[in-house]
Design an enzyme around this catalytic site. Sequence first.
Site, mmCIF file in Angstrom:
data_model
loop_
_atom_site.group_PDB
_atom_site.id
_atom_site.type_symbol
_atom_site.label_atom_id
_atom_site.label_comp_id
_atom_site.label_asym_id
_atom_site.label_seq_id
_atom_site.Cartn_x
_atom_site.Cartn_y
_atom_site.Cartn_z
ATOM 1 N N ILE A 12 61.727 17.028 78.511
ATOM 2 C CA ILE A 12 62.451 16.093 79.389
ATOM 3 C C ILE A 12 63.818 16.673 79.766
ATOM 4 O O ILE A 12 64.164 16.747 80.947
ATOM 5 C CB ILE A 12 62.580 14.712 78.692
ATOM 6 C CG1 ILE A 12 61.181 14.144 78.368
ATOM 7 C CG2 ILE A 12 63.384 13.738 79.551
ATOM 8 C CD1 ILE A 12 60.264 13.940 79.560
ATOM 9 N N THR A 41 58.146 18.462 71.809
ATOM 10 C CA THR A 41 57.573 19.268 72.884
ATOM 11 C C THR A 41 56.736 20.444 72.375
ATOM 12 O O THR A 41 55.852 20.926 73.079
ATOM 13 C CB THR A 41 58.725 19.730 73.820
ATOM 14 O OG1 THR A 41 59.297 18.554 74.382
ATOM 15 C CG2 THR A 41 58.277 20.671 74.904
ATOM 16 N N SER A 45 49.416 17.144 72.270
ATOM 17 C CA SER A 45 48.064 17.523 72.706
ATOM 18 C C SER A 45 48.070 18.391 73.961
ATOM 19 O O SER A 45 47.020 18.897 74.365
ATOM 20 C CB SER A 45 47.206 16.278 72.966
ATOM 21 O OG SER A 45 47.239 15.421 71.862
ATOM 22 N N HIS A 49 47.869 13.951 81.457
ATOM 23 C CA HIS A 49 46.917 12.850 81.571
ATOM 24 C C HIS A 49 46.724 12.446 83.032
ATOM 25 O O HIS A 49 47.672 12.478 83.821
ATOM 26 C CB HIS A 49 47.427 11.628 80.804
ATOM 27 C CG HIS A 49 47.448 11.833 79.317
ATOM 28 N ND1 HIS A 49 46.311 11.881 78.560
ATOM 29 C CD2 HIS A 49 48.470 12.013 78.451
ATOM 30 C CE1 HIS A 49 46.630 12.067 77.281
ATOM 31 N NE2 HIS A 49 47.941 12.159 77.186
ATOM 32 N N ILE A 335 60.395 8.434 75.037
ATOM 33 C CA ILE A 335 59.452 9.172 75.882
ATOM 34 C C ILE A 335 58.268 9.640 75.027
ATOM 35 O O ILE A 335 58.134 10.829 74.703
ATOM 36 C CB ILE A 335 60.157 10.340 76.624
ATOM 37 C CG1 ILE A 335 61.452 9.858 77.308
ATOM 38 C CG2 ILE A 335 59.204 10.973 77.625
ATOM 39 C CD1 ILE A 335 61.263 8.810 78.408
HETATM 40 C C1 LIG Z 1 51.010 13.818 68.490
HETATM 41 C C2 LIG Z 1 51.507 13.767 69.897
HETATM 42 C C3 LIG Z 1 50.649 13.981 70.971
HETATM 43 C C4 LIG Z 1 51.102 13.897 72.281
HETATM 44 N N1 LIG Z 1 50.273 14.253 73.302
HETATM 45 C C5 LIG Z 1 50.721 14.167 74.574
HETATM 46 C C6 LIG Z 1 49.882 14.578 75.645
HETATM 47 O O1 LIG Z 1 48.798 15.119 75.454
HETATM 48 N N2 LIG Z 1 50.318 14.370 76.916
HETATM 49 C C7 LIG Z 1 51.527 13.786 77.179
HETATM 50 O O2 LIG Z 1 51.834 13.571 78.335
HETATM 51 N N3 LIG Z 1 52.379 13.481 76.173
HETATM 52 C C8 LIG Z 1 52.002 13.680 74.887
HETATM 53 N N4 LIG Z 1 52.847 13.385 73.861
HETATM 54 C C9 LIG Z 1 54.210 12.980 74.186
HETATM 55 C C10 LIG Z 1 55.075 14.175 74.559
HETATM 56 O O3 LIG Z 1 54.908 15.204 73.622
HETATM 57 C C11 LIG Z 1 56.520 13.730 74.598
HETATM 58 O O4 LIG Z 1 56.612 12.672 75.514
HETATM 59 C C12 LIG Z 1 57.508 14.798 74.994
HETATM 60 O O5 LIG Z 1 57.306 16.001 74.289
HETATM 61 C C13 LIG Z 1 58.902 14.276 74.751
HETATM 62 O O6 LIG Z 1 59.818 15.271 75.090
HETATM 63 P P1 LIG Z 1 61.361 15.039 74.827
HETATM 64 O O7 LIG Z 1 62.061 16.123 75.541
HETATM 65 O O8 LIG Z 1 61.723 13.626 75.142
HETATM 66 O O9 LIG Z 1 61.521 15.128 73.243
HETATM 67 P P2 LIG Z 1 61.685 16.392 72.295
HETATM 68 O O10 LIG Z 1 60.770 17.488 72.645
HETATM 69 O O11 LIG Z 1 61.606 15.890 70.898
HETATM 70 O O12 LIG Z 1 63.141 16.903 72.614
HETATM 71 C C14 LIG Z 1 64.299 16.257 72.133
HETATM 72 C C15 LIG Z 1 65.290 17.331 71.756
HETATM 73 O O13 LIG Z 1 66.541 16.744 71.427
HETATM 74 C C16 LIG Z 1 67.131 17.510 70.409
HETATM 75 N N5 LIG Z 1 68.163 16.715 69.738
HETATM 76 C C17 LIG Z 1 67.984 15.615 68.988
HETATM 77 N N6 LIG Z 1 69.175 15.173 68.504
HETATM 78 C C18 LIG Z 1 70.117 16.016 68.981
HETATM 79 C C19 LIG Z 1 71.524 16.106 68.817
HETATM 80 N N7 LIG Z 1 72.210 15.218 68.051
HETATM 81 N N8 LIG Z 1 72.205 17.114 69.419
HETATM 82 C C20 LIG Z 1 71.532 18.023 70.195
HETATM 83 N N9 LIG Z 1 70.181 18.003 70.361
HETATM 84 C C21 LIG Z 1 69.489 17.011 69.772
HETATM 85 C C22 LIG Z 1 65.946 17.834 69.509
HETATM 86 O O14 LIG Z 1 66.189 18.922 68.641
HETATM 87 C C23 LIG Z 1 64.840 18.112 70.516
HETATM 88 O O15 LIG Z 1 64.723 19.474 70.834
HETATM 89 C C24 LIG Z 1 52.448 13.523 72.533
HETATM 90 C C25 LIG Z 1 53.324 13.337 71.467
HETATM 91 C C26 LIG Z 1 52.864 13.506 70.164
HETATM 92 C C27 LIG Z 1 53.827 13.404 69.039
#
Ligand SMILES: Cc1cc2nc3c(=O)[nH]c(=O)nc-3n(C[C@H](O)[C@H](O)[C@H](O)COP(=O)(O)OP(=O)(O)OC[C@H]3O[C@@H](n4cnc5c(N)ncnc54)[C@H](O)[C@@H]3O)c2cc1C
Length: 480
Positions: A12, A41, A45, A49, A335
């Site tokens: 994201i 991330t 999976s 979708h 998310i």
């Molecule tokens: C088991 C599983 C299966 C899934 N399968 C799918 C799928 O097939 N298709 C789909 O569309 N979605 C899927 N999802 C959902 C998808 O993976 C997530 O929606 C997406 O990866 C979220 O991304 P993000 O950037 O919000 O979070 P993250 O990837 O967790 O990124 C957040 C970042 O913030 C950083 N951070 C946190 N706190 C701080 C701080 N204080 N200071 C600086 N940095 C910080 C973290 O280190 C991390 O790198 C799945 C999720 C899971 C767990």
Amino acid sequence: MYDVAVIGAGIIGAFIVRELSRYDLNIVLIEKDTDIANGTTKANSAIIHAGYDAKPGTLKAKLNLKGNPMFDKVCQELDVPLKRIGSLVIATNEEEMESVKELYKRGIENGIPDIKILDGEEVREKEENISEEVIGALYAPTAAIVSPWELAVALAENAADNGAKIRLESKVTDIEKIEDGYRLSLGSEAIDTKYVINCAGVYAAEINEMVSSKDFEIYPRRGQYNILDKSAGNIIKHVIFQAPTKLGKGTLVTPTVHGNLLVGPDAEDIDDKEDTATTSDRIHMIRQVSKKITTKIPFYTTITSFSGLRARPSTEDFIIEEASQAKGFINVAGIESPGLSAAPAIAEYTIDILKEIIGNLEEKQDFNPTRRPVIRFMELDDEKKSELIKKDSRYGRIICRCENITEGEIVDAINRHGGARTVDAVKRRARPGMGRCQGGFCGPRVMEILARELGKDIKEIVKDSSDSYILTGETKQNQA
Ligand SMILES: Cc1cc2nc3c(=O)[nH]c(=O)nc-3n(C[C@H](O)[C@H](O)[C@H](O)COP(=O)(O)OP(=O)(O)OC[C@H]3O[C@@H](n4cnc5c(N)ncnc54)[C@H](O)[C@@H]3O)c2cc1C
């Protein structure tokens, strides 16, 4: 002072920072870990979708529908593998067939193109190894698979190529409101920014509460997986889900973009936001449940298991809005799935909110949407291989024998904007260590290359987190 600080370099934050880099803005992507894509991330999976699952009218439904078709362009621009293999939700009895029909109805309501219900024979025509018990399925041809961490890395790299700053190992520990924006404490240092976008995954509520009241909570829900060797990769050709029942959604089986087979996940509410352990009982359960899809999975070819944490929001929908008590501070929180599928649309939606706050943004004339292509040596024909080796002999040296990765590819993964700094970061970009031996043979070679390219002592090279040292000192020092 920065114009915009994006907290969290998951898919994201990476999509948002890349979108922001189209505009004339001074931007920074801040990540607490040693690499981009080190949170959820890197462990999901990996499915784009089709979009029939989310409740009609929710942000999840709208942004999944909009996000899905956006992947072709961005993956082409950034040279990231994407495969539109389609998905099947299978039913093995009449009760499950009812829920397949419900999903179909929901898909129609959500506006998902080309979905249809197949009977058992039609499913078997598409999937020769599917269980004999299958009586029908929902088919969605627009479902795709991608490599989420490679995409996040590519997005951040492209943003950096277009002027964004990337700060790794910079945990946001506090946020103070200042006259014209916010002061972010990053341990012993601080940076000032006019606007903040909070994409901190499972920690998004803690970041929000640094400036606002408790508007929402994020609960971690863990999912575990088995990943199998490439020899098992073509047992199944589509993403295969089980029909949801009162007992849950079951597990899925899917090929990965690199040709492995992925089986999982389960769903387990946990308290610890750092607990990405795998457990033998859960892995055993996943294997048992997957038999409903096919009994032909050769689990003896499992190469590793892993888990990821879903950022489950108390609101049950994505939270994408300005914080209640902090002007110019936008939360992009909760998310969970389909967050990856919706990510490009989430980025556009977030930037529209930012535009409402700031006013219109000036587009850069020289924004470059592409990045330097990645050389995948084994995908070249013989003539191109030998031309390349003549130009750079490092492409003639195989470092990872499982995945056939050359030294040239590893050096390239290190020397890009936002390049690899750890053994796992090299693995995620160029794939040494992704094969059967999981780095047993190539790990030490990768460490030597990292030390040489980064000008570090090999003892300083870590596996993943900043304290995950591999070498602590020399042995036999006192022997003459
Ligand atoms: C088991 C599983 C299966 C899934 N399968 C799918 C799928 O097939 N298709 C789909 O569309 N979605 C899927 N999802 C959902 C998808 O993976 C997530 O929606 C997406 O990866 C979220 O991304 P993000 O950037 O919000 O979070 P993250 O990837 O967790 O990124 C957040 C970042 O913030 C950083 N951070 C946190 N706190 C701080 C701080 N204080 N200071 C600086 N940095 C910080 C973290 O280190 C991390 O790198 C799945 C999720 C899971 C767990």
